[in-house]
Design a protein around this motif. Sequence first.
Motif, PDB file in Angstrom:
ATOM      1  N   GLY A 320       0.769  -1.234   0.000  1.00  0.00           N
ATOM      2  CA  GLY A 320       0.000   0.000   0.000  1.00  0.00           C
ATOM      3  C   GLY A 320       0.794   1.274   0.000  1.00  0.00           C
ATOM      4  N   ALA A 321       2.123   1.203   0.122  1.00  0.00           N
ATOM      5  CA  ALA A 321       2.942   2.416   0.181  1.00  0.00           C
ATOM      6  C   ALA A 321       3.210   2.945  -1.232  1.00  0.00           C
ATOM      7  CB  ALA A 321       4.266   2.120   0.879  1.00  0.00           C
ATOM      8  N   PRO A 322       3.252   4.275  -1.392  1.00  0.00           N
ATOM      9  CA  PRO A 322       3.537   4.827  -2.724  1.00  0.00           C
ATOM     10  C   PRO A 322       4.959   4.501  -3.171  1.00  0.00           C
ATOM     11  CG  PRO A 322       3.535   6.566  -1.083  1.00  0.00           C
ATOM     12  CD  PRO A 322       3.051   5.335  -0.385  1.00  0.00           C
ATOM     13  N   VAL A 323       5.123   4.464  -4.470  1.00  0.00           N
ATOM     14  CA  VAL A 323       6.413   4.097  -5.080  1.00  0.00           C
ATOM     15  C   VAL A 323       6.805   5.191  -6.062  1.00  0.00           C
ATOM     16  CG1 VAL A 323       7.633   2.404  -6.489  1.00  0.00           C
ATOM     17  CG2 VAL A 323       5.891   1.645  -4.874  1.00  0.00           C
ATOM     18  N   TYR A 324       8.067   5.591  -6.040  1.00  0.00           N
ATOM     19  CA  TYR A 324       8.579   6.523  -7.049  1.00  0.00           C
ATOM     20  C   TYR A 324       9.524   5.757  -7.970  1.00  0.00           C
ATOM     21  CZ  TYR A 324      10.597  10.419  -9.527  1.00  0.00           C
ATOM     22  OH  TYR A 324      10.984  11.273 -10.533  1.00  0.00           O
ATOM     23  N   ILE A 325       9.299   5.876  -9.273  1.00  0.00           N
ATOM     24  CA  ILE A 325      10.119   5.200 -10.282  1.00  0.00           C
ATOM     25  C   ILE A 325      10.788   6.280 -11.121  1.00  0.00           C
ATOM     26  CG2 ILE A 325      10.115   3.583 -12.214  1.00  0.00           C
ATOM     27  CD1 ILE A 325       7.428   2.511 -11.018  1.00  0.00           C
ATOM     28  N   GLY A 326      12.080   6.419 -10.962  1.00  0.00           N
ATOM     29  CA  GLY A 326      12.813   7.484 -11.639  1.00  0.00           C
ATOM     30  C   GLY A 326      13.772   6.965 -12.688  1.00  0.00           C
ATOM     31  N   ALA A 424       1.726   4.890  -7.799  1.00  0.00           N
ATOM     32  CA  ALA A 424       3.057   4.895  -8.401  1.00  0.00           C
ATOM     33  C   ALA A 424       3.278   6.211  -9.119  1.00  0.00           C
ATOM     34  CB  ALA A 424       3.205   3.733  -9.389  1.00  0.00           C
ATOM     35  N   LEU A 425       4.402   6.839  -8.846  1.00  0.00           N
ATOM     36  CA  LEU A 425       4.801   8.069  -9.515  1.00  0.00           C
ATOM     37  C   LEU A 425       6.003   7.773 -10.393  1.00  0.00           C
ATOM     38  CD1 LEU A 425       4.738  10.508  -6.440  1.00  0.00           C
ATOM     39  CD2 LEU A 425       2.828   9.875  -7.927  1.00  0.00           C
ATOM     40  N   THR A 426       6.008   8.318 -11.584  1.00  0.00           N
ATOM     41  CA  THR A 426       7.200   8.204 -12.424  1.00  0.00           C
ATOM     42  C   THR A 426       7.703   9.604 -12.747  1.00  0.00           C
ATOM     43  OG1 THR A 426       6.159   8.311 -14.621  1.00  0.00           O
ATOM     44  CG2 THR A 426       6.151   6.172 -13.504  1.00  0.00           C
ATOM     45  N   GLY A 427       9.004   9.689 -13.027  1.00  0.00           N
ATOM     46  CA  GLY A 427       9.575  10.991 -13.350  1.00  0.00           C
ATOM     47  C   GLY A 427      11.060  10.907 -13.598  1.00  0.00           C
ATOM     48  N   ALA A 439       9.822  16.587  -3.185  1.00  0.00           N
ATOM     49  CA  ALA A 439       9.079  16.242  -1.970  1.00  0.00           C
ATOM     50  C   ALA A 439       8.141  15.066  -2.224  1.00  0.00           C
ATOM     51  CB  ALA A 439       8.293  17.451  -1.485  1.00  0.00           C
ATOM     52  N   LEU A 440       7.504  15.023  -3.418  1.00  0.00           N
ATOM     53  CA  LEU A 440       6.643  13.899  -3.753  1.00  0.00           C
ATOM     54  C   LEU A 440       7.438  12.595  -3.751  1.00  0.00           C
ATOM     55  CD1 LEU A 440       4.471  15.284  -6.709  1.00  0.00           C
ATOM     56  CD2 LEU A 440       3.622  14.476  -4.504  1.00  0.00           C
ATOM     57  N   ALA A 441       8.613  12.625  -4.360  1.00  0.00           N
ATOM     58  CA  ALA A 441       9.439  11.423  -4.392  1.00  0.00           C
ATOM     59  C   ALA A 441       9.888  11.030  -2.985  1.00  0.00           C
ATOM     60  CB  ALA A 441      10.649  11.640  -5.295  1.00  0.00           C
ATOM     61  N   ALA A 442      10.197  12.024  -2.155  1.00  0.00           N
ATOM     62  CA  ALA A 442      10.649  11.744  -0.797  1.00  0.00           C
ATOM     63  C   ALA A 442       9.554  11.098   0.042  1.00  0.00           C
ATOM     64  CB  ALA A 442      11.130  13.026  -0.137  1.00  0.00           C
ATOM     65  N   ASP A 443       8.290  11.351  -0.297  1.00  0.00           N
ATOM     66  CA  ASP A 443       7.173  10.745   0.427  1.00  0.00           C
ATOM     67  C   ASP A 443       6.998   9.268   0.106  1.00  0.00           C
ATOM     68  OD1 ASP A 443       6.538  13.045   1.762  1.00  0.00           O
ATOM     69  OD2 ASP A 443       4.954  13.664   0.380  1.00  0.00           O
ATOM     70  N   CYS A 444       7.702   8.781  -0.890  1.00  0.00           N
ATOM     71  CA  CYS A 444       7.569   7.376  -1.307  1.00  0.00           C
ATOM     72  C   CYS A 444       8.615   6.528  -0.584  1.00  0.00           C
ATOM     73  CB  CYS A 444       7.751   7.246  -2.813  1.00  0.00           C
ATOM     74  SG  CYS A 444       6.525   8.165  -3.779  1.00  0.00           S
TER      75      CYS A 444
END
Length: 580
Positions: A320-326, A424-427, A439-444
């Motif tokens: 359930g935790a958000p994921v950042y994919i960079g 899931a966030l990508t960037g 900050a969004l990525a740090a929250d993941c």
Amino acid sequence: MSPTDTAPRDADLRPEIALSWRRCRMSGLGPAAPDLRVEPDAVDRRSRLVAAAQPVLAELAGQLGDAAFCVMLADRESRIVDMPDGARRLRDRLAALGVVTGGVFMEETTGTNSIATVYELRRGLAVHGDEHYLEAFKQFSCYGHPIRHPVTRRLEGVLDITCLSADDSPLLGPFLARAAHDIEERLLQTARRAEQRMLAAFQMTAAGRSRPVLVLGEGVVLANPAAVELLDPVDHIRLRELAGGLSGSGLGRLHEPHAAQSIELSSGQSVHVRFRAVNPGADGVLFEFTAQGEACPAHGRGTPRIRIPRPATTAGLLPGAPVYIGGAPGTGRTTTARSLAGGHDRKATRIGAGPDRIGDTRDRIRAFDASEAAALGETAWLASFEAAVGEAPELLLVEDVHLLSDACAARLRRLMERAPGRIALTGAPLTELTGYAAALAADCPTQIALPALRDRAEDLPALVRAMLDDLGAGDRVRFTPTTLGALAGHPWPGNLRELHTVVRTVLAHRSAGDVTLRDLPAGYQVSPRLRRMTPLERAEHDAIATALREYDGNKLRAAQRLGISRTTLYSRMRALRITV
């Protein structure tokens, strides 16, 4: 009257000499004095070129006697590796200008001459007196001829004969060409003997054994049935790299009597491999394989293991935790994100360009493109996201979050806190994020960094096979090891997307059989770099290439832009295989 007043104009020069002068000027070299690098420690006196040339050079020395002619042999790096004794006064005059064993002759450092320019043109050339670009060399006349390997046709070196301009003779050209031909004939004999030694070593090792045995040489592959069954041709690329990497000298020049490692093959199978040079200083490398868990013939268990780097996986994510994919564009950010919802077969609804993009609310993935927030209106875009949160899809995907304005990113951050499912966030790569995107990525709690394709060249064979399978050609088309090796040398600024385009282009005209270099698009048929680069070397390569493009190839101005000396720039360009 100054020397420049009597120097010939470009219009008075032969075309090939005038073009060479132009290249010298473009490099930033002035005509005053050479900028010659001398690398005596880099001279390889055991090379096959030197071994083949020595009898010919000795015969030349005997024919020339005490005449004022100096013979020089340069290797494939345009470095002088041999200067037979004779013509002491002439040799002393040349030595005063830095023309000694170990001297590297390139047009950007030594101007127009019969080593550097022959190396550039790959054909024989005479340079007479004032045709030399550098004032210091105008007192000489010289003749140069390339030496090519008779089998591979690769440039092995340059043979040169130099004299004072007053002693010039038109007979020196044919005289030198015959000597270069004699060296090539001796290289051919050496190649045949090397093949015989490799065959003998292979037969001796493979006789009566069921284990895989392989010999890799220059243009030679010998394998027993077990090795053919075990190895994919793309494994040959990794094995050559493994053998060459231990000594840093390439195949056939391992200084250790043998070495052993554990590796993972392209099939995913792990094996022990023991390898040794067939004949130190020449020839190829012999490999013996045992399955993982069996005793290695010489080293047993516990040999060091080389892991083939793989891209980041999604295993071990917090529920359930958000994921950042960079990662850079084309590295597979979207594909990786969709795998969080169980794979590529899950249908994704894209939000951002209007009602026709909203789709069925029963879809497992709801995708939002941050690049479209401005066009749709940030308020409307965020409202769509908020509505999707209430629908509780299996995955909420927001792509290219680094493109959001700080205000929009801040509001998105608050909405994410209310989302019950996976987000899931990508960037862009984490190191490139700023402001609220960072900050969004740090929250993941989980952050997945996708490497650029140029930094995972060892994965390229497997990626090509996967793309062929996806395109329905995996059982009909095969990229040869030479083709994969050329592709592995490219910088791939478009990453996986660019590679996929190349594979699709090839399949448009090759529906079955082996894909060779000729089947590739024109820009991919020759590799721009011959070895893998570390991330630091790649950054250095890109900085130098950018500066050279900015100043239209002018090396003097590029060096000034980079804050380094021109000599350092030449050295790094050669080390990083940068040509202009």
